[in-house]
Design a protein around this motif. Structure first.
Motif, PDB file in Angstrom:
ATOM      1  N   VAL A  92       9.600  -0.356   2.578  1.00  0.00           N
ATOM      2  CA  VAL A  92      10.176   0.900   2.236  1.00  0.00           C
ATOM      3  C   VAL A  92       9.471   2.283   2.751  1.00  0.00           C
ATOM      4  O   VAL A  92      10.245   3.118   3.019  1.00  0.00           O
ATOM      5  N   LEU A  93       8.875   1.900   3.084  1.00  0.00           N
ATOM      6  CA  LEU A  93       7.823   3.238   4.185  1.00  0.00           C
ATOM      7  C   LEU A  93       7.690   3.386   5.396  1.00  0.00           C
ATOM      8  O   LEU A  93       7.843   4.690   6.458  1.00  0.00           O
ATOM      9  N   TRP A  94       8.182   2.384   6.483  1.00  0.00           N
ATOM     10  CA  TRP A  94       8.061   2.285   7.424  1.00  0.00           C
ATOM     11  C   TRP A  94       9.641   2.219   8.304  1.00  0.00           C
ATOM     12  O   TRP A  94      10.084   2.790   9.387  1.00  0.00           O
ATOM     13  N   ASP A 105      -0.204   9.278   1.025  1.00  0.00           N
ATOM     14  CA  ASP A 105      -1.580   8.892   1.496  1.00  0.00           C
ATOM     15  C   ASP A 105      -2.021   7.506   0.936  1.00  0.00           C
ATOM     16  O   ASP A 105      -0.900   6.354  -0.217  1.00  0.00           O
ATOM     17  N   ARG A 106      -3.030   6.773   0.851  1.00  0.00           N
ATOM     18  CA  ARG A 106      -3.021   5.527   0.782  1.00  0.00           C
ATOM     19  C   ARG A 106      -3.021   5.315  -0.989  1.00  0.00           C
ATOM     20  O   ARG A 106      -2.486   4.175  -1.247  1.00  0.00           O
ATOM     21  N   ALA A 107      -3.789   6.149  -1.473  1.00  0.00           N
ATOM     22  CA  ALA A 107      -3.174   5.900  -2.678  1.00  0.00           C
ATOM     23  C   ALA A 107      -1.873   5.787  -3.456  1.00  0.00           C
ATOM     24  O   ALA A 107      -1.443   5.145  -3.926  1.00  0.00           O
ATOM     25  N   GLY A 108      -0.712   6.356  -2.577  1.00  0.00           N
ATOM     26  CA  GLY A 108       0.151   6.449  -3.041  1.00  0.00           C
ATOM     27  C   GLY A 108       0.895   5.609  -2.527  1.00  0.00           C
ATOM     28  O   GLY A 108       1.639   4.579  -3.417  1.00  0.00           O
ATOM     29  N   ALA A 109       0.757   4.926  -1.716  1.00  0.00           N
ATOM     30  CA  ALA A 109       1.386   3.289  -0.967  1.00  0.00           C
ATOM     31  C   ALA A 109       0.443   1.993  -1.697  1.00  0.00           C
ATOM     32  O   ALA A 109       1.196   1.357  -2.069  1.00  0.00           O
ATOM     33  N   GLU A 110      -0.701   2.131  -2.159  1.00  0.00           N
ATOM     34  CA  GLU A 110      -1.632   1.314  -3.250  1.00  0.00           C
ATOM     35  C   GLU A 110      -0.844   1.432  -4.214  1.00  0.00           C
ATOM     36  O   GLU A 110      -0.423   0.036  -5.318  1.00  0.00           O
ATOM     37  N   ARG A 111      -0.002   2.572  -5.416  1.00  0.00           N
ATOM     38  CA  ARG A 111       0.805   2.834  -6.186  1.00  0.00           C
ATOM     39  C   ARG A 111       2.385   2.025  -6.061  1.00  0.00           C
ATOM     40  O   ARG A 111       2.404   1.031  -7.062  1.00  0.00           O
ATOM     41  N   LEU A 112       2.586   2.582  -4.984  1.00  0.00           N
ATOM     42  CA  LEU A 112       4.032   1.603  -4.454  1.00  0.00           C
ATOM     43  C   LEU A 112       3.627   0.032  -4.670  1.00  0.00           C
ATOM     44  O   LEU A 112       4.951  -0.724  -4.949  1.00  0.00           O
ATOM     45  N   ASP A 113       2.841   0.330  -3.825  1.00  0.00           N
ATOM     46  CA  ASP A 113       2.552  -1.428  -3.831  1.00  0.00           C
ATOM     47  C   ASP A 113       2.093  -2.824  -5.260  1.00  0.00           C
ATOM     48  O   ASP A 113       3.219  -3.356  -6.023  1.00  0.00           O
ATOM     49  N   ALA A 114       1.560  -2.070  -6.523  1.00  0.00           N
ATOM     50  CA  ALA A 114       1.671  -2.094  -7.778  1.00  0.00           C
ATOM     51  C   ALA A 114       2.655  -2.357  -8.044  1.00  0.00           C
ATOM     52  O   ALA A 114       3.185  -3.352  -8.656  1.00  0.00           O
ATOM     53  N   TYR A 115       3.837  -1.014  -8.057  1.00  0.00           N
ATOM     54  CA  TYR A 115       4.707  -1.782  -8.534  1.00  0.00           C
ATOM     55  C   TYR A 115       6.079  -2.799  -7.798  1.00  0.00           C
ATOM     56  O   TYR A 115       6.812  -2.895  -8.751  1.00  0.00           O
ATOM     57  N   ALA A 148       4.562  12.322  -1.923  1.00  0.00           N
ATOM     58  CA  ALA A 148       5.925  13.657  -1.074  1.00  0.00           C
ATOM     59  C   ALA A 148       7.201  13.239  -1.410  1.00  0.00           C
ATOM     60  O   ALA A 148       6.294  13.963  -3.131  1.00  0.00           O
ATOM     61  N   ASP A 149       8.208  12.888  -1.319  1.00  0.00           N
ATOM     62  CA  ASP A 149       9.222  12.858  -2.262  1.00  0.00           C
ATOM     63  C   ASP A 149       9.699  11.670  -2.817  1.00  0.00           C
ATOM     64  O   ASP A 149      11.449  11.370  -2.912  1.00  0.00           O
ATOM     65  N   LEU A 150       9.219  10.749  -2.529  1.00  0.00           N
ATOM     66  CA  LEU A 150       9.138   9.407  -2.876  1.00  0.00           C
ATOM     67  C   LEU A 150       9.195   8.995  -4.700  1.00  0.00           C
ATOM     68  O   LEU A 150       8.025   9.504  -5.688  1.00  0.00           O
ATOM     69  N   TYR A 151      10.151   8.865  -4.810  1.00  0.00           N
ATOM     70  CA  TYR A 151      10.507   8.206  -6.466  1.00  0.00           C
ATOM     71  C   TYR A 151      11.028   7.131  -6.678  1.00  0.00           C
ATOM     72  O   TYR A 151      11.365   6.475  -5.777  1.00  0.00           O
ATOM     73  N   GLN A 152      10.622   6.296  -8.067  1.00  0.00           N
ATOM     74  CA  GLN A 152      11.042   5.252  -9.083  1.00  0.00           C
ATOM     75  C   GLN A 152      12.510   4.895  -8.570  1.00  0.00           C
ATOM     76  O   GLN A 152      13.478   3.623  -7.757  1.00  0.00           O
ATOM     77  N   ALA A 153      13.055   5.631  -8.972  1.00  0.00           N
ATOM     78  CA  ALA A 153      14.841   5.938  -8.190  1.00  0.00           C
ATOM     79  C   ALA A 153      15.565   5.333  -6.853  1.00  0.00           C
ATOM     80  O   ALA A 153      16.343   4.899  -6.711  1.00  0.00           O
ATOM     81  N   GLU A 154      14.443   5.796  -6.253  1.00  0.00           N
ATOM     82  CA  GLU A 154      15.095   5.238  -4.220  1.00  0.00           C
ATOM     83  C   GLU A 154      14.296   3.876  -4.264  1.00  0.00           C
ATOM     84  O   GLU A 154      15.009   3.290  -3.791  1.00  0.00           O
ATOM     85  N   ARG A 187      12.777   1.282   6.300  1.00  0.00           N
ATOM     86  CA  ARG A 187      13.458   2.046   5.070  1.00  0.00           C
ATOM     87  C   ARG A 187      13.938   3.806   5.061  1.00  0.00           C
ATOM     88  O   ARG A 187      14.900   4.513   4.936  1.00  0.00           O
ATOM     89  N   SER A 188      12.460   4.065   5.028  1.00  0.00           N
ATOM     90  CA  SER A 188      12.510   5.392   5.400  1.00  0.00           C
ATOM     91  C   SER A 188      11.417   5.477   6.479  1.00  0.00           C
ATOM     92  O   SER A 188      10.548   4.981   6.959  1.00  0.00           O
ATOM     93  N   LYS A 189      10.566   6.994   6.664  1.00  0.00           N
ATOM     94  CA  LYS A 189       9.283   7.451   7.089  1.00  0.00           C
ATOM     95  C   LYS A 189       7.927   7.527   6.348  1.00  0.00           C
ATOM     96  O   LYS A 189       7.331   8.534   7.033  1.00  0.00           O
ATOM     97  N   LEU A 190       8.599   7.593   5.160  1.00  0.00           N
ATOM     98  CA  LEU A 190       7.625   8.128   3.866  1.00  0.00           C
ATOM     99  C   LEU A 190       6.661   8.261   4.589  1.00  0.00           C
ATOM    100  O   LEU A 190       5.342   8.829   3.723  1.00  0.00           O
TER     101      LEU A 190
END
Length: 508
Positions: free
Chosen positions: A468-470, A480-490, A446-452, A472-475
């Motif tokens: 973060v996703l639910w 998608d699941r892959a993006g959420a997994e990347r965020l979790d790992a980060y 979506a439009d979620l980047y590391q800075a945010e 602080r935001s509703k992103l």
């Protein structure tokens, strides 16, 4: 080491955060602890409205409605980036309520409360001539339009906590109060963080703002006798792909006399809710059941041309409201007013029962007013126009967005809108010195980047994907699941790299 405070607040929902902010602003030393994330439960599961509660007029709750309408004006000034006006359309069905009754109710709604009103008044409309008419079924000809306001509910909690911290409060999410011992002059409490670290604090006053757990806290943690009972009521909502494209919301009367809202949500969706059901399960884990989903679909289908089914639901959420037990048989009729009880049989204990999102600031002010008889404090301050919540310093949010995009012309319109309507003037802090989209760092979807993500972690106590996703935001609706997994790992990697053992990350 024993830490000393004037006030220990247990509970990081809207009432606890509001009390902490008010008390810190009056010069009291404050510690707030919350077992989970801020706004993890009831306060992030609302219909997301700042409103007087039109339906409460039928229950003759005139004082509650007037108080809420006055608060609506205060909150619109305090946080214009996360709270904004919303017009509601009530399609008329004469067999449910006569037109004269609706006109009378809306007249009262326009005039109850104190002070000048900034929102447009109510009026009767011919639906054939109004943008809200075409999505409705042919049987609806007349409607009534009135004003209320929309809020990013979980963000409202976080902003109160941020302001409390800026005023000197210690904010401890993911930290439970495991035991509280009362003496004649103080409370000694043991706080246990999720990582197992323990700390002992002493406070002159203990505030029980544990929401659905307020009675359990008295029984199991504080060991204080009482005669209180709460009615737990589950409210569920569904989110479906956009049913209508205009910017008005709808309020629908149901055959059982309940009210259901259909609200524009995150640009591409429609939010429908809520239900009101007695609840006896774990307040931490309410779930919508198939009957509730069907009820909300049916409620919308009675009015809209476009019919929806449970298969259309892209997201749902449920929350448990802790309401005062007023012995009302119908869950939807139980009062949404609050009660503050100051127990001075030993060190003072202030219990908070009931309440609603709209009146949290007033509740916090009244709570600290009661403490003023015990602890020397400055005067009430949170209603002042010059004391907005963080990010709310600019009233003209559209102008703020234009200026943000002038400074960052590479910023997409939709992303700029979202940043300003989540962070307000703090968007500049989030973007920092970035001169291109690539400067925002890793892209998660979506439009979620590391800075945010870094901003949320460093300034707003965000810890995991859900935060973060639910909240602080509703992103979560867009990633998608892959993006959420990347965020979790980060998030996990950054925590491991930057958090020393036992650190609670007090954001700056």
């Amino acid at each position: 080491m024993l830490e000393q405070f004037d006030v220990l607040v247990v509970g990081g929902g809207i009432n606890g955060a509001g009390i902490a902010r008010d008390a810190a602003g009056r010069g009291l030393s404050v510690c707030l602890c919350e077992r989970d994330d801020l706004a993890a439960h009831t306060s992030s599961a609302s219909t997301k409205l700042i409103h007087g509660g039109l339906r409460y007029l039928e229950q003759f709750e005139f004082a509650l409605v007037g108080k809420a309408l006055a608060e609506r004006e205060v909150l619109l000034r305090a946080a214009p980036h996360i709270i904004w006006p919303l017009r509601f359309v009530l399609p008329h069905q004469s067999h449910l309520r006569p037109a004269w009754m609706i006109r009378l109710g809306l007249f009262l709604y326009d005039h109850l409360g104190r002070g000048k009103r900034s929102l447009a008044g109510s009026r009767r409309v011919r639906l054939a001539d109004h943008p809200a008419g075409p999505p409705l079924r042919d049987s609806f000809h007349t409607g009534f339009v009135y004003s209320d306001a929309w809020v990013q509910d979980a963000r409202l909690v976080v902003l109160n906590a941020m302001d409390a911290q800026a005023l000197g409060a210690t904010i401890l999410p993911r930290t439970r109060c495991s035991h509280a011992r009362r003496t004649a002059t103080s409370w000694e409490a043991e706080l246990v963080a999720r990582d197992g670290q323990r700390r002992t604090v002493r406070a002159k006053v203990l505030v029980n703002a544990a929401g659905p757990w307020a009675v359990d806290f008295l029984d199991q943690v504080a060991g204080v006798g009482h005669s209180h009972a709460l009615r737990l009521v589950k409210g569920s909502h569904i989110v479906v792909p956009q049913i209508f494209e205009h910017d008005h919301a709808y309020i629908f009367q149901q055959p059982d006399r309940r009210i259901v809202f259909a609200i524009p949500y995150e640009h591409d969706y429609t939010l429908i809710g809520t239900t009101d059901l007695e609840y006896t399960g774990d307040p931490a884990a309410p779930r919508i059941d198939p009957q509730e989903t069907r009820y909300l679909c049916d409620a919308a289908n009675r009015y809209f041309r476009r019919q929806i089914t449970p298969e259309d639901v892209v997201w749902s959420y449920s929350g448990v409201r802790p309401l005062l037990d007023d012995e009302e048989d119908n869950a939807s009729e139980i009062t949404r007013d609050y009660q503050l009880e100051l127990d001075t049989d030993g060190a003072p204990l202030l219990n908070v029962f009931g309440g609603k999102l709209t009146t949290y600031r007033r509740l916090g002010e009244e709570a600290v007013d009661q403490l003023a008889a015990i602890l020397p404090t400055r005067g009430a301050w949170t209603s002042r126009a010059d004391r907005p919540l963080p990010g709310g310093e600019r009233r003209d949010v559209e102008a703020l967005q234009r200026e943000l995009q002038q400074r960052h012309p590479w910023l997409p319109d939709a992303m700029a809108w979202r940043l300003v309507h989540n962070y307000g003037t703090r968007s500049a802090t989030l973007l920092g010195q970035a001169s291109s989209i690539a400067d925002l760092g890793r892209h998660f979807g979506a439009d979620l980047y590391q800075a945010e993500v870094d901003y949320l972690r460093d300034h707003e106590w965000a810890h995991d994907v859900e935060d973060v996703l639910w909240r602080r935001s509703k992103l979560g609706l867009r990633i998608d699941r892959a993006g959420a997994e990347r965020l979790d790992a980060y998030l996990a990697a950054r925590s491991a790299a930057t958090d020393p053992p036992g650190d609670h990350r007090h954001p700056a």
